[in-house]
Design an enzyme around this catalytic site. Sequence first.
Site, short mmCIF file in Angstrom:
data_model
loop_
_atom_site.label_atom_id
_atom_site.label_comp_id
_atom_site.label_asym_id
_atom_site.label_seq_id
_atom_site.Cartn_x
_atom_site.Cartn_y
_atom_site.Cartn_z
N SER A 126 0.82 -4.99 -3.77
CA SER A 126 0.83 -5.84 -4.96
C SER A 126 -0.50 -6.55 -5.12
O SER A 126 -1.17 -6.87 -4.13
CB SER A 126 1.94 -6.87 -4.81
OG SER A 126 1.79 -7.91 -5.75
N TYR A 151 6.77 -13.56 0.50
CA TYR A 151 6.76 -12.22 -0.11
C TYR A 151 5.34 -11.65 -0.12
O TYR A 151 5.09 -10.52 0.32
CB TYR A 151 7.30 -12.28 -1.56
CG TYR A 151 6.87 -11.10 -2.39
CD1 TYR A 151 7.48 -9.87 -2.23
CD2 TYR A 151 5.81 -11.21 -3.30
CE1 TYR A 151 7.06 -8.77 -2.95
CE2 TYR A 151 5.39 -10.12 -4.03
CZ TYR A 151 6.02 -8.90 -3.85
OH TYR A 151 5.58 -7.81 -4.57
N LYS A 155 3.38 -8.30 2.00
CA LYS A 155 2.55 -7.20 1.46
C LYS A 155 1.23 -7.12 2.23
O LYS A 155 0.74 -6.03 2.54
CB LYS A 155 2.31 -7.39 -0.04
CG LYS A 155 3.56 -7.23 -0.88
CD LYS A 155 4.14 -5.82 -0.81
CE LYS A 155 5.46 -5.66 -1.52
NZ LYS A 155 6.14 -4.39 -1.24
N1 UFG Z 1 6.40 -16.57 -17.21
C1 UFG Z 1 6.84 -17.50 -18.12
N2 UFG Z 1 8.17 -17.68 -18.27
C2 UFG Z 1 9.10 -16.98 -17.57
C3 UFG Z 1 8.65 -16.02 -16.63
C4 UFG Z 1 7.29 -15.85 -16.48
O1 UFG Z 1 6.04 -18.15 -18.78
O2 UFG Z 1 10.30 -17.21 -17.74
C5 UFG Z 1 4.96 -16.37 -17.05
C6 UFG Z 1 4.49 -16.70 -15.66
O3 UFG Z 1 4.17 -18.06 -15.56
C7 UFG Z 1 3.27 -15.79 -15.55
C8 UFG Z 1 3.63 -14.58 -16.39
O4 UFG Z 1 4.69 -15.00 -17.23
O5 UFG Z 1 2.17 -16.42 -16.13
C9 UFG Z 1 4.10 -13.42 -15.57
O6 UFG Z 1 5.12 -13.85 -14.69
P1 UFG Z 1 5.99 -12.83 -13.84
O7 UFG Z 1 6.94 -13.64 -13.02
O8 UFG Z 1 6.55 -11.77 -14.71
O9 UFG Z 1 4.91 -12.12 -12.92
P2 UFG Z 1 3.94 -12.72 -11.83
O10 UFG Z 1 2.57 -12.24 -12.19
O11 UFG Z 1 4.09 -14.16 -11.62
O12 UFG Z 1 4.49 -12.02 -10.53
C10 UFG Z 1 4.30 -10.64 -10.38
C11 UFG Z 1 5.40 -10.03 -9.53
C12 UFG Z 1 5.33 -10.56 -8.15
C13 UFG Z 1 3.97 -10.45 -7.60
C14 UFG Z 1 2.96 -11.05 -8.52
C15 UFG Z 1 1.56 -10.80 -8.06
O13 UFG Z 1 6.67 -10.32 -10.08
O14 UFG Z 1 6.22 -9.78 -7.36
O15 UFG Z 1 3.07 -10.47 -9.79
O16 UFG Z 1 0.66 -11.58 -8.74
F1 UFG Z 1 3.88 -11.10 -6.41
#
Ligand code: UFG
Length: 339
Positions: A126, A151, A155
């Site tokens: 990741s 998590y 990785k």
């Molecule tokens: N977000 C919102 N509202 C929500 C959910 C997400 O605004 O209800 C925003 C988050 O703050 C972030 C973006 O949308 O800015 C993406 O969020 P995600 O949770 O979809 O993805 P992340 O990038 O935070 O996490 C993903 C994977 C993880 C991994 C990570 C690595 O889900 O498993 O990328 O950076 F660790």
Amino acid sequence: MMKNILVTGGAGYIGSHTVVELHNAGYEPIIVDNLSNSSITVLQGLKNITGKEFPFYQIDCNDKEALRSVFKENKIDGIIHFAAFKAVGESVAKPLNYYENNVGSLMTLIRLMKEENVSQLIFSSSCTVYGQPDQLPVTEKSPKKVAESPYGNTKQICEEIIEDTTISDKNFRAIALRYFNPIGAHPTSEIGELPLGVPNNLVPFITQTAAGWREELTVFGDDYDTPDGTCIRDYIHVVDLAKAHVKSLDFLNKHREVSFDIFNLGTGNGNTVLEIVNSFEKVTGVKLNYKIGARRSGDIEKVYADVTKSSEGLGWKTEKTLDESLLDSWNWQLRLTKP
Ligand code: UFG
């Protein structure tokens, strides 16, 4: 020449799409999944797409002897190891579960591979290993940062275990693929993401809100140092991501001199949360109920991939647009019934 590919976590979101692409490319996937975060119904979706029933074993990858039986019943030429827990917040609450499941299962799998003389591994890593990068876009050479969660740490540890194994055993060869943010679903809407409970990730939360399953989306913070103040990510269509796994197997076949390598899998583009919301509304014609809320702790401000190495090394690049990805996510959502 590799033919039979064991796909751990093959009933999961990325795993199932990879099974389809393996089949399309002439490989024979064999699925192992304990169904802890996936559904048996995925197998029917796979059959509807490919016309084929793939060998399936409901096995936990920590169960070495059960897993060994799969090696005994099938001639395994290579492995793609997806099976892992992936919820960042849950990993903070239950770190031992994450170390046991993610690190433990990899150790079990590698030991078994060595005992059964299977020597080629593709590992799901990741972009979380980069944390908040100092420079964007991130290349595979960008430094790893201290993990933000157990998590993320699993990785990093798993990548190190694999690299050390390739150093100690010149026959053992592996590739770690660092995924950015997978979204979308198969264009047939036969398979897609099946989040259990309240989704952690942005796009399933958006589609469930648009479908009326959730009241509103909270955008986590609009005071970041980005053009509209919301976080930037590199959203990649899951089918593009799946195809990169096939290219990685081809790469291992072709480059016998390579013992270990790492590739970023993203589009190379960053989009803000509000851009995702706006694109979703544009392509679906559905108005999304959302509000701006507080920052989510542990969120990275911005990250997107440099894909030069994967495009040159693997001969791979993404083909689907953000709009197509969001439309496929929506069409998949429309197939689902509220639990
Ligand atoms: N977000 C919102 N509202 C929500 C959910 C997400 O605004 O209800 C925003 C988050 O703050 C972030 C973006 O949308 O800015 C993406 O969020 P995600 O949770 O979809 O993805 P992340 O990038 O935070 O996490 C993903 C994977 C993880 C991994 C990570 C690595 O889900 O498993 O990328 O950076 F660790």
